[in-house]
Design an enzyme around this catalytic site. Structure first.
Site, short mmCIF file in Angstrom:
data_model
loop_
_atom_site.label_atom_id
_atom_site.label_comp_id
_atom_site.label_asym_id
_atom_site.label_seq_id
_atom_site.Cartn_x
_atom_site.Cartn_y
_atom_site.Cartn_z
N LYS A 182 0.85 -1.20 0.00
CA LYS A 182 0.00 0.00 0.00
C LYS A 182 0.88 1.25 0.00
CE LYS A 182 -1.84 1.67 4.02
NZ LYS A 182 -1.58 3.09 4.28
N ASN A 183 1.87 1.28 0.92
CA ASN A 183 2.62 2.52 1.11
C ASN A 183 3.68 2.76 0.05
OD1 ASN A 183 0.98 2.99 3.24
ND2 ASN A 183 2.50 2.51 4.81
N ARG B 59 -5.73 10.55 3.85
CA ARG B 59 -4.61 11.43 4.19
C ARG B 59 -3.56 11.46 3.09
NH1 ARG B 59 -3.02 13.82 7.66
NH2 ARG B 59 -0.86 13.40 7.18
N CYS C 204 -5.91 11.69 12.13
CA CYS C 204 -6.56 10.41 12.44
C CYS C 204 -6.21 10.08 13.89
CB CYS C 204 -6.08 9.33 11.49
SG CYS C 204 -4.32 9.10 11.59
N ARG D 40 -1.01 14.53 12.77
CA ARG D 40 -0.50 14.36 11.41
C ARG D 40 -0.58 15.67 10.61
NH1 ARG D 40 -1.91 8.62 9.40
NH2 ARG D 40 0.02 8.86 8.26
N PRO D 41 0.07 16.69 11.13
CA PRO D 41 0.06 17.99 10.44
C PRO D 41 0.82 17.92 9.11
CG PRO D 41 1.67 17.98 12.21
CD PRO D 41 0.93 16.68 12.32
N ILE D 42 0.68 18.99 8.32
CA ILE D 42 1.42 19.01 7.04
C ILE D 42 2.33 20.23 6.98
CG2 ILE D 42 -0.36 17.71 5.77
CD1 ILE D 42 -1.26 20.41 4.57
N ASP D 43 2.68 20.78 8.15
CA ASP D 43 3.49 22.00 8.21
C ASP D 43 4.83 21.85 7.49
OD1 ASP D 43 3.94 20.11 10.22
OD2 ASP D 43 4.97 21.56 11.49
N LEU D 44 5.47 20.69 7.66
CA LEU D 44 6.78 20.49 7.02
C LEU D 44 6.63 20.41 5.50
CD1 LEU D 44 8.68 17.89 9.24
CD2 LEU D 44 8.59 20.37 9.43
N ASP E 240 4.29 0.85 12.17
CA ASP E 240 3.05 0.23 11.67
C ASP E 240 2.85 -1.19 12.19
OD1 ASP E 240 3.12 1.81 8.38
OD2 ASP E 240 2.62 2.55 10.37
N ARG F 144 -8.83 -0.61 4.45
CA ARG F 144 -7.99 0.44 3.85
C ARG F 144 -6.66 -0.15 3.41
NH1 ARG F 144 -6.28 4.79 7.41
NH2 ARG F 144 -4.98 5.09 5.57
#
Ligand code: EPZ
Length: 416
Positions: free
Chosen positions: A22-23, A92, A116, A121-125, A305, A397
């Site tokens: 998946k990843n 996400r 989640c 799980r921010p996206i600042d970076l 994981d 998922r």
């Protein structure tokens, strides 16, 4: 119902083929946007996250065809740069399209991808790094618009390792003007697979597998056919299930070279691991003490994981142990559910302390996210009596058909 019913106690025996990763599939599918033409991606897993990624690509004007595990993505008619909120919100990994769309189309507008239960799980970076490549980003309440007149290669010194940020920067850099250096880059196998895909399409990337990637922007990339390797986390999931039920299972296609930290842990816990040419043979219950504790880390450390799965293994090993989660801030949500099954686990900050119990008993438990849901299935396979794991959609998922796969290995399990 959106659930799985399991009657525990059967030993798992036989062989199961491990699905495509998946990843790895998700960033590779996002990367097809960098290529004008049709790419063919083999061994794409049939899971809902891939379904959502394909829907997002279609919403952008891509033509998608699918035959079994072979997905064809034709990006020749790319028409949109605004991704539909319902698809972005659901998944996400939509953030992965940011770098690719900026490289291909120069603009993107999207909602903030949701957090989640495992963390904010921010996206600042992501946003900070892209701004350094010449992207203007205007943030609003629900989302943001990003646009660039041309991505500029630059040195990206990141404050810490992030798989997603590394992937986004690779996708933004391969067609950028000049050279981009990413440090520290994530070294996960999924990053190496993404680089393999891009290099086969003509990208110039050096340092693959290290924490320093150097990407020389090129004019264009060409369509390719590419095979996604098997999923190391799904393989680790079936390994953990074998460790708690006993038995002997061959995990066909399991990527042994990317699972060494997991195998080392499994061997210490008493399970036999034998890597073969086309997979790995695992046998025997985990019943040895593991006093030094298990700490999750970036690759090549123990993968976050599989943290929930190995919490179940330790809970059933007959010995005390502890696990420290260092990647996400809230990845112990499975603990109350395991305690309802009779486990004795206490959480203090980033550590979960596991105390021995005779056995687990069946219960109705709730999956709260993908890997925790899979771990509840593993616990139920070993528990005495019947369990119902609800919210099966979380598990779908990332796992093609977990109940069919376990049934084929001898488990008493069915959709409920
Ligand atoms: C990827 O998530 C995986 N998802 C996750 O797998 C995996 O657990 C994670 O990498 C770590 O290995 C996919 O590949 C689709 P990160 P990602 O950015 O990229 C923080 C699964 O079960 N961070 O490496 O989101 C972040 O909050 C999933 O298959 C920021 O603070 O992980 C986390 O604490 C779960 N700001 C840490 O970095 C940012 O801008 C590492 O996250 C980005 C990340």
């Amino acid at each position: 119902m959106d659930a799985i019913r399991i009657y525990g106690g059967n030993c798992l025996t036989g062989q199961t083929k491990i699905q495509g990763s998946k990843n790895a599939s998700l960033p590779v599918l996002a990367a097809t946007l960098l290529i004008n033409g049709t790419c063919e991606i083999e061994n794409c897993p049939n899971i809902s996250d891939v379904f959502h990624m394909l829907r997002l690509l279609e919403s952008l004007g891509c033509k998608i065809t699918r035959e079994e595990g072979l997905v064809r993505v034709d990006t020749g008619q790319l028409s949109e740069c605004d991704m539909p909120a319902d698809s972005v919100g659901v998944m996400r990994s939509s953030i992965m399209l940011l770098g690719a769309l900026l490289a291909r189309a120069g603009s993107v507008s999207m909602e903030y991808p949701g957090g989640c239960v495992i963390g904010k799980r921010p996206i600042d970076l992501h946003l900070r790094a892209l701004r350094r490549m010449g992207v203007e980003i205007t943030e609003e309440e629900e989302g943001f618009c990003a646009r660039t007149s041309g991505l500029q290669g630059t040195v990206q010194e990141l404050p810490f390792v992030s798989v997603g940020v590394t992937e986004n920067l690779i996708l933004a850099a391969v067609l950028a003007q000049g050279c981009t250096i990413i440090h520290p880059a994530a070294r996960e196998p999924e990053i190496q697979i993404l680089c393999d895909f891009l290099q086969s399409a003509g990208a110039k990337i050096t340092g693959v597998g290290t924490d320093r990637l150097v990407i020389e922007g090129v004019q264009s990339l060409h369509p390719v056919r590419f095979r996604v390797p098997a999923d190391r986390i799904v393989a680790g999931t079936y390994l953990a299930a074998c460790m708690v039920t006993g038995g002997r299972v061959f995990l066909q296609d399991a990527p042994c070279e990317h699972m060494q930290s997991v195998f080392a842990c499994a061997r210490k816990l008493g399970t036999e691991i034998s890597c073969e040419r086309d997979g790995v043979l695992v046998s025997g219950r985990a019943c040895e003490p593991f006093p030094e504790g298990l700490v999750t880390a970036c690759y090549p450390g123990f993968p976050t994981d599989l943290q929930s799965l190995f919490m179940v293994v330790m809970a059933l090993s007959g010995h005390s142990g502890w696990i420290e989660e260092t990647v996400f801030e809230n990845r112990f949500r499975i603990v109350p559910e395991l305690c309802r099954m009779g486990a004795d686990i206490t959480v203090q900050g980033a550590r979960a302390y596991i105390h021995p119990v005779e056995c687990l008993h069946g219960a109705i438990v709730e999956a709260k996210e993908l890997r925790g849901g899979a771990a509840l299935v593993a616990a139920a396979l070993a528990a005495e009596g019947t369990s119902i794991v609800t919210n099966r959609h979380y598990i779908d998922r990332g796992y093609e058909d977990i109940s069919l796969s376990f049934r084929e290995l001898g488990a008493d399990i069915e959709l409920a």
